[in-house]
Design a protein around this motif. Structure first.
Motif, PDB file in Angstrom:
ATOM      1  N   HIS A 137       0.548  -1.038   0.096  1.00 27.78           N
ATOM      2  CA  HIS A 137       0.466   0.244   0.435  1.00 27.78           C
ATOM      3  C   HIS A 137       0.967   1.454  -0.389  1.00 27.78           C
ATOM      4  O   HIS A 137       1.456   1.108   0.805  1.00 27.78           O
ATOM      5  CB  HIS A 137      -1.201   0.091   1.249  1.00 27.78           C
ATOM      6  CG  HIS A 137      -2.188  -1.466   1.101  1.00 27.78           C
ATOM      7  ND1 HIS A 137      -3.224  -0.546   0.058  1.00 27.78           N
ATOM      8  CD2 HIS A 137      -1.630  -2.400   1.732  1.00 27.78           C
ATOM      9  CE1 HIS A 137      -4.107  -2.706   0.464  1.00 27.78           C
ATOM     10  NE2 HIS A 137      -2.890  -3.192   1.642  1.00 27.78           N
ATOM     11  N   LYS A 172     -12.137   7.826   5.230  1.00 21.34           N
ATOM     12  CA  LYS A 172     -10.947   6.570   5.038  1.00 21.34           C
ATOM     13  C   LYS A 172     -11.232   6.768   6.416  1.00 21.34           C
ATOM     14  O   LYS A 172     -10.789   6.081   6.708  1.00 21.34           O
ATOM     15  CB  LYS A 172      -9.826   7.280   4.340  1.00 21.34           C
ATOM     16  CG  LYS A 172      -8.623   6.235   4.760  1.00 21.34           C
ATOM     17  CD  LYS A 172      -7.474   6.458   4.053  1.00 21.34           C
ATOM     18  CE  LYS A 172      -6.241   5.874   4.837  1.00 21.34           C
ATOM     19  NZ  LYS A 172      -6.356   4.303   4.675  1.00 21.34           N
ATOM     20  N   LYS A 216      -9.340   2.141   6.752  1.00 25.12           N
ATOM     21  CA  LYS A 216      -8.619   1.824   6.537  1.00 25.12           C
ATOM     22  C   LYS A 216      -8.341   1.174   5.303  1.00 25.12           C
ATOM     23  O   LYS A 216      -8.664   1.539   4.475  1.00 25.12           O
ATOM     24  CB  LYS A 216      -8.278   0.697   8.037  1.00 25.12           C
ATOM     25  CG  LYS A 216      -9.694  -0.708   7.051  1.00 25.12           C
ATOM     26  CD  LYS A 216      -9.751  -2.128   7.322  1.00 25.12           C
ATOM     27  CE  LYS A 216     -11.178  -2.401   7.487  1.00 25.12           C
ATOM     28  NZ  LYS A 216     -11.092  -3.076   6.231  1.00 25.12           N
ATOM     29  N   ASP A 253      -7.113  -0.316   2.135  1.00 28.55           N
ATOM     30  CA  ASP A 253      -7.819  -1.541   1.323  1.00 28.55           C
ATOM     31  C   ASP A 253      -7.386  -1.873   0.083  1.00 28.55           C
ATOM     32  O   ASP A 253      -6.643  -1.018  -0.425  1.00 28.55           O
ATOM     33  CB  ASP A 253     -10.003  -1.218   1.685  1.00 28.55           C
ATOM     34  CG  ASP A 253     -10.798   0.148   0.396  1.00 28.55           C
ATOM     35  OD1 ASP A 253      -9.137   0.218  -0.565  1.00 28.55           O
ATOM     36  OD2 ASP A 253     -11.038   0.266   0.570  1.00 28.55           O
ATOM     37  N   MET A 254      -7.903  -2.936  -1.045  1.00 24.38           N
ATOM     38  CA  MET A 254      -7.440  -2.951  -2.056  1.00 24.38           C
ATOM     39  C   MET A 254      -8.005  -2.059  -3.290  1.00 24.38           C
ATOM     40  O   MET A 254      -7.872  -1.939  -4.607  1.00 24.38           O
ATOM     41  CB  MET A 254      -8.243  -4.494  -2.153  1.00 24.38           C
ATOM     42  CG  MET A 254      -7.749  -5.759  -1.527  1.00 24.38           C
ATOM     43  SD  MET A 254      -5.996  -5.596  -0.657  1.00 24.38           S
ATOM     44  CE  MET A 254      -5.305  -6.023  -2.704  1.00 24.38           C
TER      45      MET A 254
END
Ligand SMILES: *[C@@H]1O[C@H](CO)[C@@H](O)[C@H](O)[C@H]1NC(C)=O
Length: 318
Positions: A88, A151, A153, A155-156
């Motif tokens: 990330h 937001k 956490k 994420d993808m």
């Protein structure tokens, strides 16, 4: 006669109506295409030389190591043997309200969107964009950039977030606006939002992202990169470096001998806050105490210094 007259009026009205409809149709389309992109045509877009000075190069900043060549060494990212680890990355920046900066941001934004085309790498390296915008520039961002408070956490799904840049920060640096593009990293909103990322890429609004970023972060570069591919664009001479070392000593810091870092940082979230803190503290000292005819060693220089010897305009890079 009266009949003819009213007929002409009807014709005239019809023609006016058609013009209005046609105009509105065109305008409506333009609005959709450039929604939130209300750049005034009255102000010509110009890119100031200082923006160029403060742009584009990307050194890899790892405080414990000494130069950009470290990019080719193993990453600190945990490499899992079972499944490919998702990396990330947050690309972070502040955006002033200057028209030219907003226009430049649109190029950055589109280059960020372009990364999404590179599947499967773009699923393995999830790149978010986080913009701290000086009002009213927040209203001119693409509508896809959602408030940072949404937001929860990492994420993808790669997402663009925005947060209003505190007016106090803009005021604090009204004598050196570039520092707002670093000081925003000290806000609690920034620290909270970035804590879970593996990497932070801090850029100026005139940066452009290349898919090479995904390849690099996936450690899939076919060959070792040259340090010059990561900035190291000089913004000083020996005089500058010696002076900076002496200032470091005077302020009680250990100078690590790293120079010419430029304005793009690739660091972990904690380091980004530490470096931003140091940059603003030392930057304030330099702006306040290290320019002017009263300063020993630079008596002959103008108050703004002299490029490339000692130059106020690149204080945030020192
Ligand atoms: C910045 O550094 C100062 C001095 O070391 C420290 O007191 C302060 O907590 C730091 N701020 C942040 C946001 O880390």
């Amino acid at each position: 006669m009266i009949l003819l007259h009213s007929k002409q009026i009807v014709y005239a009205f019809s023609i006016i109506l058609i013009i209005i409809v046609a105009y509105n149709f065109g305008y409506y389309n333009a609005e959709i295409k450039y929604a939130f992109h209300t750049i005034s045509t009255a102000s010509r877009i110009q890119i100031s030389p200082s923006v160029v000075v403060l742009s584009t190069a990307a050194p890899i900043l790892k405080p414990e190591q000494t130069n950009a060549e470290v990019i080719a060494e193993p990453s600190t990212i945990k490499s899992s043997k079972q499944k490919p680890t998702v990396v990330h990355l947050a690309v972070v920046l502040s955006l002033s309200k200057q028209t030219s900066h907003i226009a430049e941001f649109y190029l950055l934004y589109e280059s960020w969107r372009f990364l999404h085309n590179f599947s499967p790498l773009s699923q393995q390296i999830v790149v978010d964009l986080i913009v701290f915008c000086e009002q009213p520039s927040c209203h001119q961002l693409p509508s896809a950039c959602i408030p940072l408070s949404y937001k929860k956490k990492v994420d993808m799904i790669a997402t663009c977030f925005h947060e209003i840049l505190d007016e106090k920060i803009v005021q604090k640096w009204n004598d050196y606006l570039y520092m707002t593009s670093i000081e925003f990293m000290l806000t609690k909103e920034y620290r909270k939002a970035t804590a879970d990322y593996d990497w932070i890429l801090r850029v100026d609004q005139d940066a452009i992202l290349s898919p090479g970023l995904l390849i690099g972060l996936a450690r899939k570069h076919p060959r070792k990169l040259y340090p010059m591919q990561f900035g190291g664009i000089g913004h000083g001479i020996t005089f500058t470096k010696n002076r900076l070392r002496n200032i470091a000593k005077k302020l009680g810091y250990n100078h690590a001998g790293i120079h010419d870092l430029c304005s793009t940082w690739l660091v972990n979230p904690k380091d980004s806050v530490k470096i931003a803190n140091l940059t603003t503290i030392i930057g304030r000292h330099i702006l306040k105490n290290e320019f002017g005819a009263h300063v020993p060693g630079i008596e002959s220089l103008p108050a703004i210094g002299e490029w490339p010897k000692w130059w106020r305009g690149v204080t945030s890079l020192y």
